[in-house]
Design a protein around this motif. Structure first.
Motif, PDB file in Angstrom:
ATOM      1  N   ALA A  88       0.840  -1.192   0.000  1.00  0.00           N
ATOM      2  CA  ALA A  88       0.000   0.000   0.000  1.00  0.00           C
ATOM      3  C   ALA A  88       0.877   1.244   0.000  1.00  0.00           C
ATOM      4  O   ALA A  88       1.806   1.360   0.784  1.00  0.00           O
ATOM      5  CB  ALA A  88      -0.921  -0.012   1.210  1.00  0.00           C
ATOM      6  N   GLU A  89       0.575   2.173  -0.902  1.00  0.00           N
ATOM      7  CA  GLU A  89       1.326   3.420  -0.977  1.00  0.00           C
ATOM      8  C   GLU A  89       0.330   4.570  -0.892  1.00  0.00           C
ATOM      9  O   GLU A  89      -0.464   4.793  -1.807  1.00  0.00           O
ATOM     10  CB  GLU A  89       2.108   3.499  -2.286  1.00  0.00           C
ATOM     11  CG  GLU A  89       2.888   4.774  -2.443  1.00  0.00           C
ATOM     12  CD  GLU A  89       3.612   4.857  -3.779  1.00  0.00           C
ATOM     13  OE1 GLU A  89       4.180   5.936  -4.034  1.00  0.00           O
ATOM     14  OE2 GLU A  89       3.610   3.891  -4.550  1.00  0.00           O
ATOM     15  N   GLN A  90       0.347   5.277   0.220  1.00  0.00           N
ATOM     16  CA  GLN A  90      -0.526   6.431   0.401  1.00  0.00           C
ATOM     17  C   GLN A  90       0.022   7.600  -0.403  1.00  0.00           C
ATOM     18  O   GLN A  90       1.224   7.829  -0.429  1.00  0.00           O
ATOM     19  CB  GLN A  90      -0.608   6.808   1.883  1.00  0.00           C
ATOM     20  CG  GLN A  90      -1.238   5.736   2.752  1.00  0.00           C
ATOM     21  CD  GLN A  90      -2.692   5.469   2.394  1.00  0.00           C
ATOM     22  OE1 GLN A  90      -3.478   6.381   2.230  1.00  0.00           O
ATOM     23  NE2 GLN A  90      -3.039   4.206   2.254  1.00  0.00           N
ATOM     24  N   VAL A  91      -0.885   8.323  -1.064  1.00  0.00           N
ATOM     25  CA  VAL A  91      -0.498   9.451  -1.900  1.00  0.00           C
ATOM     26  C   VAL A  91      -1.260  10.678  -1.410  1.00  0.00           C
ATOM     27  O   VAL A  91      -2.479  10.623  -1.210  1.00  0.00           O
ATOM     28  CB  VAL A  91      -0.822   9.171  -3.379  1.00  0.00           C
ATOM     29  CG1 VAL A  91      -0.376  10.327  -4.252  1.00  0.00           C
ATOM     30  CG2 VAL A  91      -0.181   7.863  -3.840  1.00  0.00           C
ATOM     31  N   GLN A  92      -0.554  11.788  -1.240  1.00  0.00           N
ATOM     32  CA  GLN A  92      -1.181  13.030  -0.790  1.00  0.00           C
ATOM     33  C   GLN A  92      -1.854  13.731  -1.967  1.00  0.00           C
ATOM     34  O   GLN A  92      -1.293  13.803  -3.060  1.00  0.00           O
ATOM     35  CB  GLN A  92      -0.131  13.966  -0.183  1.00  0.00           C
ATOM     36  CG  GLN A  92       0.551  13.402   1.040  1.00  0.00           C
ATOM     37  CD  GLN A  92      -0.436  13.174   2.180  1.00  0.00           C
ATOM     38  OE1 GLN A  92      -1.229  14.048   2.502  1.00  0.00           O
ATOM     39  NE2 GLN A  92      -0.389  12.000   2.769  1.00  0.00           N
ATOM     40  N   GLN A 150      -8.208  13.941   1.149  1.00  0.00           N
ATOM     41  CA  GLN A 150      -8.856  12.639   1.283  1.00  0.00           C
ATOM     42  C   GLN A 150      -7.804  11.532   1.205  1.00  0.00           C
ATOM     43  O   GLN A 150      -6.772  11.701   0.559  1.00  0.00           O
ATOM     44  CB  GLN A 150      -9.940  12.449   0.220  1.00  0.00           C
ATOM     45  CG  GLN A 150      -9.408  12.264  -1.203  1.00  0.00           C
ATOM     46  CD  GLN A 150     -10.479  11.843  -2.178  1.00  0.00           C
ATOM     47  OE1 GLN A 150     -11.228  10.900  -1.934  1.00  0.00           O
ATOM     48  NE2 GLN A 150     -10.564  12.551  -3.299  1.00  0.00           N
ATOM     49  N   PRO A 151      -8.034  10.394   1.857  1.00  0.00           N
ATOM     50  CA  PRO A 151      -7.065   9.301   1.760  1.00  0.00           C
ATOM     51  C   PRO A 151      -7.092   8.681   0.364  1.00  0.00           C
ATOM     52  O   PRO A 151      -8.159   8.354  -0.158  1.00  0.00           O
ATOM     53  CB  PRO A 151      -7.540   8.298   2.823  1.00  0.00           C
ATOM     54  CG  PRO A 151      -8.970   8.628   3.061  1.00  0.00           C
ATOM     55  CD  PRO A 151      -9.154  10.074   2.738  1.00  0.00           C
ATOM     56  N   VAL A 152      -5.922   8.579  -0.249  1.00  0.00           N
ATOM     57  CA  VAL A 152      -5.780   8.000  -1.579  1.00  0.00           C
ATOM     58  C   VAL A 152      -4.604   7.045  -1.542  1.00  0.00           C
ATOM     59  O   VAL A 152      -3.548   7.364  -1.001  1.00  0.00           O
ATOM     60  CB  VAL A 152      -5.561   9.089  -2.659  1.00  0.00           C
ATOM     61  CG1 VAL A 152      -5.241   8.469  -4.003  1.00  0.00           C
ATOM     62  CG2 VAL A 152      -6.780   9.991  -2.760  1.00  0.00           C
ATOM     63  N   GLU A 153      -4.800   5.878  -2.131  1.00  0.00           N
ATOM     64  CA  GLU A 153      -3.770   4.845  -2.160  1.00  0.00           C
ATOM     65  C   GLU A 153      -3.544   4.399  -3.598  1.00  0.00           C
ATOM     66  O   GLU A 153      -4.494   4.136  -4.336  1.00  0.00           O
ATOM     67  CB  GLU A 153      -4.252   3.662  -1.319  1.00  0.00           C
ATOM     68  CG  GLU A 153      -3.282   2.520  -1.231  1.00  0.00           C
ATOM     69  CD  GLU A 153      -3.854   1.412  -0.361  1.00  0.00           C
ATOM     70  OE1 GLU A 153      -4.150   0.332  -0.904  1.00  0.00           O
ATOM     71  OE2 GLU A 153      -4.015   1.633   0.854  1.00  0.00           O
ATOM     72  N   HIS A 169      -3.016   1.974  -6.496  1.00  0.00           N
ATOM     73  CA  HIS A 169      -3.449   0.589  -6.688  1.00  0.00           C
ATOM     74  C   HIS A 169      -2.589  -0.109  -7.738  1.00  0.00           C
ATOM     75  O   HIS A 169      -1.979  -1.129  -7.464  1.00  0.00           O
ATOM     76  CB  HIS A 169      -4.926   0.552  -7.072  1.00  0.00           C
ATOM     77  CG  HIS A 169      -5.438  -0.787  -7.480  1.00  0.00           C
ATOM     78  ND1 HIS A 169      -5.309  -1.907  -6.698  1.00  0.00           N
ATOM     79  CD2 HIS A 169      -6.080  -1.193  -8.591  1.00  0.00           C
ATOM     80  CE1 HIS A 169      -5.851  -2.946  -7.309  1.00  0.00           C
ATOM     81  NE2 HIS A 169      -6.321  -2.528  -8.461  1.00  0.00           N
ATOM     82  N   PHE A 185      -6.090   4.439  -8.630  1.00  0.00           N
ATOM     83  CA  PHE A 185      -5.986   4.753  -7.213  1.00  0.00           C
ATOM     84  C   PHE A 185      -7.284   4.383  -6.508  1.00  0.00           C
ATOM     85  O   PHE A 185      -8.357   4.421  -7.115  1.00  0.00           O
ATOM     86  CB  PHE A 185      -5.719   6.248  -7.003  1.00  0.00           C
ATOM     87  CG  PHE A 185      -4.436   6.731  -7.622  1.00  0.00           C
ATOM     88  CD1 PHE A 185      -3.261   6.767  -6.878  1.00  0.00           C
ATOM     89  CD2 PHE A 185      -4.392   7.148  -8.947  1.00  0.00           C
ATOM     90  CE1 PHE A 185      -2.077   7.212  -7.445  1.00  0.00           C
ATOM     91  CE2 PHE A 185      -3.217   7.593  -9.525  1.00  0.00           C
ATOM     92  CZ  PHE A 185      -2.051   7.625  -8.765  1.00  0.00           C
ATOM     93  N   ALA A 189      -9.758   5.496  -3.418  1.00  0.00           N
ATOM     94  CA  ALA A 189     -10.099   6.646  -2.576  1.00  0.00           C
ATOM     95  C   ALA A 189     -11.416   6.328  -1.867  1.00  0.00           C
ATOM     96  O   ALA A 189     -12.494   6.623  -2.390  1.00  0.00           O
ATOM     97  CB  ALA A 189     -10.223   7.907  -3.427  1.00  0.00           C
TER      98      ALA A 189
END
Length: 132
Positions: A24-28, A33-36, A38, A55, A57
Motif C-alpha cells: 500500500a502506498e498512500q499518496v497526498q 482525502q485518503p488515496v492509495e 493501486h 488509485f 479513494a
C-alpha cells in the motif's frame, strides 16, 4: 531457533521483498482525502499508447464530489504519474487517472461503486486535460 521462529523469519523478509506496487502506498492530494496507489496498466486497448494509473479513494463512497476529485486527479497526474513515465522508448499519448472507492478489476463495471476517470496528454512537466 525453534521451528516456529524459522518459519516467521522468511515470512517477515518476504514482505520486504515485494515490489512497491504490491504494498500500500498512500499518496497526498489537495483535498486531503485518503488515496492509495493501486496499479498502473500499460497499453490497454482504446487510447493508443496510454498509461492508466489507478488509485483507491474510499471517501468517494462518502460523498466526495467530482469537482474535488477532479482537482485531485490533476494533481495525481502531474505529481505522481508524470515522474513515473518511462524516459526511454515511445512516449505515451495519454495518461488516465482513475479514482475508485475500492479496488475492482480493470474494466469491471460495478454500479454501486463510485469511480471517476480523467484523460490527460502529457506535455513536458504538465498534464493537459484531454476530454473526448
Amino acid at each position: 531457533m525453534t521451528f516456529a521462529m524459522r518459519l516467521l523469519i522468511p515470512a517477515a523478509c518476504f514482505a520486504l521483498l515485494l515490489p512497491p506496487a504490491a504494498r500500500a502506498e498512500q499518496v497526498q492530494v489537495p483535498s486531503g482525502q485518503p488515496v492509495e496507489f493501486h496499479e498502473v496498466i500499460r497499453d490497454a486497448p482504446g487510447l493508443g499508447l496510454a498509461y492508466r494509473f489507478r488509485f483507491v479513494a474510499p471517501d468517494l463512497a462518502r460523498g466526495v464530489t467530482f469537482e474535488v476529485a477532479e482537482a485531485d486527479m490533476m494533481h495525481l497526474c502531474t505529481s505522481y504519474a508524470l515522474p513515473r513515465l518511462p524516459n526511454l522508448g515511445p512516449a505515451p499519448n495519454h495518461v488516465v487517472i482513475s479514482l475508485s472507492e475500492r479496488q475492482i478489476d480493470f474494466g469491471e463495471t460495478v454500479p454501486d461503486i463510485v469511480q471517476f476517470f480523467e484523460v490527460y496528454r502529457p506535455e513536458g512537466t504538465a498534464c493537459v486535460w484531454d476530454g473526448f
